[in-house]
Design a protein around this motif. Structure first.
Motif, mmCIF file in Angstrom:
data_model
loop_
_atom_site.group_PDB
_atom_site.id
_atom_site.type_symbol
_atom_site.label_atom_id
_atom_site.label_comp_id
_atom_site.label_asym_id
_atom_site.label_seq_id
_atom_site.Cartn_x
_atom_site.Cartn_y
_atom_site.Cartn_z
ATOM 1 N N ASN A 222 0.802 -1.137 -0.013
ATOM 2 C CA ASN A 222 0.187 -0.167 -0.090
ATOM 3 C C ASN A 222 0.805 1.300 -0.074
ATOM 4 N N LEU A 223 2.202 1.059 0.346
ATOM 5 C CA LEU A 223 3.064 2.634 0.498
ATOM 6 C C LEU A 223 2.609 3.294 -0.858
ATOM 7 N N MET A 224 2.839 2.677 -2.069
ATOM 8 C CA MET A 224 2.601 3.571 -3.232
ATOM 9 C C MET A 224 1.253 3.439 -3.989
ATOM 10 N N THR A 225 0.274 2.850 -3.155
ATOM 11 C CA THR A 225 -0.952 2.501 -3.928
ATOM 12 C C THR A 225 -2.164 3.145 -3.266
ATOM 13 N N HIS A 226 -1.954 3.441 -1.876
ATOM 14 C CA HIS A 226 -2.963 3.737 -1.173
ATOM 15 C C HIS A 226 -3.327 5.255 -0.982
ATOM 16 N N HIS A 227 -4.577 5.464 -1.080
ATOM 17 C CA HIS A 227 -5.259 6.728 -1.332
ATOM 18 C C HIS A 227 -4.718 7.588 -0.107
ATOM 19 N N CYS A 228 -4.580 7.114 1.004
ATOM 20 C CA CYS A 228 -4.143 7.775 2.256
ATOM 21 C C CYS A 228 -2.506 8.159 2.343
ATOM 22 N N GLU A 229 -2.139 8.533 1.172
ATOM 23 C CA GLU A 229 -0.448 8.817 1.042
ATOM 24 C C GLU A 229 0.023 9.518 2.075
ATOM 25 N N LYS A 230 -0.652 10.874 2.194
ATOM 26 C CA LYS A 230 -0.279 11.732 3.117
ATOM 27 C C LYS A 230 -0.087 11.101 4.587
ATOM 28 N N LEU A 231 -1.039 10.322 5.094
ATOM 29 C CA LEU A 231 -1.003 9.927 6.502
ATOM 30 C C LEU A 231 0.061 8.764 6.468
ATOM 31 N N LEU A 232 0.365 7.998 5.561
ATOM 32 C CA LEU A 232 1.130 7.093 5.632
ATOM 33 C C LEU A 232 2.570 7.396 5.817
ATOM 34 N N LEU A 233 2.981 8.514 4.736
ATOM 35 C CA LEU A 233 4.275 9.069 4.530
ATOM 36 C C LEU A 233 4.603 9.796 5.848
ATOM 37 N N ARG A 234 3.743 10.367 6.400
ATOM 38 C CA ARG A 234 4.220 11.039 7.864
ATOM 39 C C ARG A 234 4.642 10.128 9.020
ATOM 40 N N GLN A 235 3.840 8.881 8.829
ATOM 41 C CA GLN A 235 4.227 7.721 9.909
ATOM 42 C C GLN A 235 5.334 6.839 9.754
ATOM 43 N N VAL A 236 5.642 6.747 8.316
ATOM 44 C CA VAL A 236 6.756 5.672 8.431
ATOM 45 C C VAL A 236 7.896 6.246 8.638
ATOM 46 N N SER A 237 8.766 5.634 9.497
ATOM 47 C CA SER A 237 10.134 5.968 10.210
ATOM 48 C C SER A 237 11.182 5.922 8.983
ATOM 49 N N PRO A 238 12.285 6.522 9.152
ATOM 50 C CA PRO A 238 13.317 6.061 8.370
ATOM 51 C C PRO A 238 13.786 4.534 8.316
ATOM 52 N N ASP A 239 13.918 4.152 9.419
ATOM 53 C CA ASP A 239 14.145 2.753 9.433
ATOM 54 C C ASP A 239 13.247 1.561 8.900
ATOM 55 N N ILE A 240 11.881 1.883 8.918
ATOM 56 C CA ILE A 240 10.955 0.978 8.037
ATOM 57 C C ILE A 240 11.189 1.296 6.575
ATOM 58 N N MET A 241 11.279 2.538 6.237
ATOM 59 C CA MET A 241 11.251 3.012 4.972
ATOM 60 C C MET A 241 12.577 2.385 4.397
ATOM 61 N N LYS A 242 13.677 2.398 5.022
ATOM 62 C CA LYS A 242 14.781 1.598 4.584
ATOM 63 C C LYS A 242 14.366 0.153 4.176
ATOM 64 N N GLU A 243 13.987 -0.492 4.982
ATOM 65 C CA GLU A 243 13.427 -2.250 4.595
ATOM 66 C C GLU A 243 12.393 -1.996 3.508
ATOM 67 N N LEU A 244 11.655 -1.119 3.471
ATOM 68 C CA LEU A 244 10.696 -1.177 2.433
ATOM 69 C C LEU A 244 11.336 -0.936 0.959
ATOM 70 N N ILE A 245 12.119 -0.104 0.999
ATOM 71 C CA ILE A 245 12.537 0.436 -0.194
ATOM 72 C C ILE A 245 13.836 -0.704 -0.829
ATOM 73 N N ALA A 246 14.303 -1.486 0.151
ATOM 74 C CA ALA A 246 15.123 -2.422 -0.103
ATOM 75 C C ALA A 246 14.517 -4.016 -0.766
ATOM 76 N N SER A 247 13.102 -3.812 -0.543
ATOM 77 C CA SER A 247 12.381 -5.056 -0.663
ATOM 78 C C SER A 247 12.187 -5.302 -2.244
ATOM 79 N N SER A 248 12.353 -6.557 -2.728
ATOM 80 C CA SER A 248 11.820 -6.478 -4.044
ATOM 81 C C SER A 248 10.341 -6.851 -4.203
ATOM 82 N N GLU A 249 9.711 -6.873 -3.092
ATOM 83 C CA GLU A 249 8.248 -7.128 -3.124
ATOM 84 C C GLU A 249 7.510 -5.905 -2.765
ATOM 85 N N LEU A 250 8.166 -4.815 -2.879
ATOM 86 C CA LEU A 250 7.620 -3.387 -2.779
ATOM 87 C C LEU A 250 6.579 -3.122 -4.179
#
Length: 501
Positions: A222-250
Motif C-alpha cells: 500500500n505504500l505506493m498505492t493507497h489513497h491515504c498517501e499523506k497519512l502513511l508518509l508522515r508515519q513511516v520512520s526512516p528505519d521502516i522505509m529503508k526496509e521497504l525500499i530494499a524489498s523486491s516485493e514493494l
C-alpha cells in the motif's frame, strides 16, 4: 465469522468509585464468586448456555471498526464487576497509579503473573494494603490500566483498535499472556492506514512477530498505492522505509522512478510535518522546497547537507540503474540535485558498459537464476487495472535489448516482444534472441488495503522471439475482485566473457 472459545483474560467496564480498602476482602470476593458459580451450574443443568464465545463487531464513529468481544469459559456476573471492581466492596488492597486509585482484591489480581509474583514469597508488597505502581512504559495510560484491571472481574473483553496498543502495553507489563494474544488478534483484523505503523512498532516492542510481518506486508502493498498517501508518509520512520525500499516485493506502480518520486514526498513530510495542502500539491510543494534548499546550500546535493544525511541509508537502497536509462527520469534526477554525483557516476559507467555489451555481443541474458541474488538487483515494475477490460502497456525502462508489451485479456496476462512501433530501446536489439529473468505477482486489495487475492509466479527465464507471445498468468476460475495490481521483477544480465559478433 465463526465462534471461538477461549479462556481470555477478561473485559471492560466503566470508571471506578474509589473507596478505602477494608478487612476481610478476600472472603467477600470469594463468597461472591462462589455464589455466582452455583447459579451458573443450575442454569447449565436446566438448559444450554447462550454465552458461548464468538466475534462481535461494533461501529466506532470517527475511526476504524472496533475489535472483538470474546467470552471466557469461566463466568463472573456483572454484579460482581459492579460491586467488587467499580464500588470496591470488601477490598483488601488499594492500587495507585497514574493519578488514579483502585480498591481491589488480591484473589482477583493474582490471576495475572505480575501480581501473583508480588503477593507471594518474601516480597515487601505481599503484606501491604496499598501498592503504588510505577509505569515504565509511556504507552500505558490510566484508561488502559482501568480496562485491564477490570478485565479480571468480568466475563468478556472489548478491545477497540484505538486502545489496543495501550491495552497491549498494560497486559505485557502485568503478564496477561492470553490478553496479549487477543490484542494480537484484534490488530491482525484491523490493520489499515490509520493503524499500521503504530501496530508495527508495538509488535516489535511487545513480542508479536506475526503482527510485524502482517504490517510490513501491508506497507509493501500500500505504500505506493493507497489513497491515504499523506497519512502513511508522515508515519513511516526512516528505519521502516529503508526496509521497504530494499524489498523486491514493494508494489511499485509503473517503474522504479516512481519510488524516487515517493521518497521526495516522504522526506518533505518528515521535515515539514505541519504541511496541510491537498494531495495533488504535495509533489509540487516538495520540489519547490528542495529547490530552495539547493539554492541556500550553494548547490550542495541534499543528501550531503546536514538535514539530508539522516535519509542517506534510505536513498542508498534506490535502484539507480533502473531509472537513469530513461531520459526524462535522468533529467529530473539532475534537476533535483538530491543525489550526489559520486553516487551516479559509477552507475552511468556500469549502464553504458551493459548497453554496449547488449548491442555488440552474442550474450542473450541469463540461462539460469540464482534466486538469492535476484531480488536485490531486479527492476520493479507495476501496473494498475481498475476494471475488467482488455488492455496493454509497456514498461519503458526495459530498454536494453527489449521492447516488451504486456497484455491483459480474458483473464490472462501475456508478455509479447514486439518488433513494430518500437518507441523504446535500440534498433539492433532485435537482431537476436534475448533472455530476461522475471517474477510476476497479481494482487487485489480491498478498501482497507488488505490483500484479498494474491498470485505469484516462480522466478523464471523469459525468452520470446520477435512477435512471440507467452502466457504468464491465467486467472480463470480465480476469485479476483477488481481493481488489481500487476507487479513484476525483471533482471537482464548479459553472459560474461562474450565477445562481439
Amino acid at each position: 465469522m465463526g465462534a471461538i472459545n477461549s479462556r481470555m483474560p477478561w473485559g471492560r467496564g466503566g470508571r471506578h468509585a474509589p473507596e478505602q480498602p477494608g478487612a476481610g476482602g478476600v472472603e467477600v470476593a470469594g463468597a461472591a464468586v462462589a455464589e455466582y458459580d452455583e447459579v451458573e451450574e443450575e442454569r447449565e443443568e436446566a438448559g444450554p448456555s447462550t454465552s458461548q464465545g464468538g466475534f462481535k463487531r461494533k461501529t466506532d464513529s470517527g475511526g476504524p471498526p472496533a475489535g472483538r468481544l470474546q467470552k471466557r469459559a469461566r463466568r463472573i456476573s456483572g454484579s460482581v464487576y459492579e460491586k467488587l471492581f467499580l464500588m470496591g466492596e470488601g477490598s483488601d488492597v488499594q492500587i495507585r497509579a497514574l493519578g488514579e486509585v483502585w480498591n481491589l482484591h488480591k484473589v482477583f489480581l493474582c490471576q495475572c503473573g505480575y501480581f501473583a509474583s508480588m503477593f507471594s514469597g518474601a516480597w515487601r508488597e505481599a503484606t501491604m494494603n496499598t501498592i503504588d505502581l510505577q509505569m515504565p512504559d509511556e504507552n500505558i495510560d490510566s484508561e488502559a490500566l482501568h480496562e485491564v484491571l477490570g478485565s479480571l472481574y468480568q466475563s468478556s473483553v472489548l478491545i477497540p483498535p484505538r486502545h489496543v496498543v495501550s491495552i497491549l502495553a498494560t497486559a505485557s507489563m502485568l503478564q496477561l499472556d492470553e490478553l496479549i494474544q487477543q490484542c494480537g488478534e484484534v490488530m491482525e483484523e484491523t490493520v489499515s492506514a490509520y493503524t499500521v505503523c503504530s501496530y508495527y512498532y508495538s509488535a516489535e516492542s511487545y513480542g508479536l512477530p506475526n503482527i510485524r510481518t502482517i504490517c510490513f506486508q501491508w506497507l509493501l502493498d500500500n505504500l505506493m498505492t493507497h489513497h491515504c498517501e499523506k497519512l502513511l508518509l508522515r508515519q513511516v520512520s526512516p528505519d521502516i522505509m529503508k526496509e521497504l525500499i530494499a524489498s523486491s516485493e514493494l508494489l511499485v506502480i509503473e517503474v522504479e522512478m516512481d519510488v524516487y518520486t515517493m521518497l521526495k514526498k516522504w522526506v518533505y513530510l518528515q521535515l515539514q510535518p505541519e504541511w496541510r495542502g491537498p494531495r495533488r500539491a504535495l509533489l509540487t510543494d516538495a520540489n519547490l522546497w528542495f529547490a530552495r534548499c539547493r539554492r541556500e546550500s550553494g548547490g550542495t546535493p541534499f543528501l550531503e547537507t546536514q538535514e539530508g544525511r539522516a535519509f542517506v541509508p534510505v536513498f542508498q537502497h534506490l535502484r539507480l540503474a533502473d531509472f537513469i536509462c530513461d531520459l526524462p527520469s535522468e533529467r529530473i534526477i539532475n534537476q533535483d540535485g538530491l543525489i550526489p554525483a559520486a553516487w551516479l557516476t559509477p552507475v552511468y559507467k556500469d549502464q553504458w558498459l551493459a548497453l554496449v555489451q547488449a548491442e555488440q555481443s552474442m550474450g542473450i541474458g541469463p540461462t539460469d537464476i540464482h534466486v538469492p541474488n535476484f531480488p536485490g538487483y531486479s527492476m520493479r515494475c507495476g501496473h494498475h487495472l481498475p476494471k475488467e477490460v482488455r488492455c496493454s502497456w509497456r514498461w519503458a525502462s526495459l530498454s536494453i535489448g527489449w521492447d516488451l508489451v504486456v497484455c491483459y485479456a480474458n483473464r490472462r496476462i501475456i508478455f509479447k516482444r514486439s518488433a513494430k512501433n518500437k518507441p523504446h530501446g535500440l534498433g539492433v536489439s532485435l537482431l537476436w534472441q534475448r533472455k530476461v529473468a522475471f517474477r510476476l505477482c497479481v494482487v487485489s486489495l480491498d478498501t482497507t488495503g488488505r490483500a484479498t487475492f494474491r498470485k505469484s509466479t516462480e522466478y523464471q527465464v523469459l525468452s520470446p522471439g520477435r512477435d512471440e507471445e507467452l502466457e504468464v498468468v491465467n486467472l480463470e476460475n480465480q476469485d479476483v475482485v477488481f481493481p488489481i495490481y500487476v507487479a513484476c521483477n525483471f533482471l537482464y544480465v548479459p553472459r560474461e566473457g562474450c565477445g562481439p559478433e
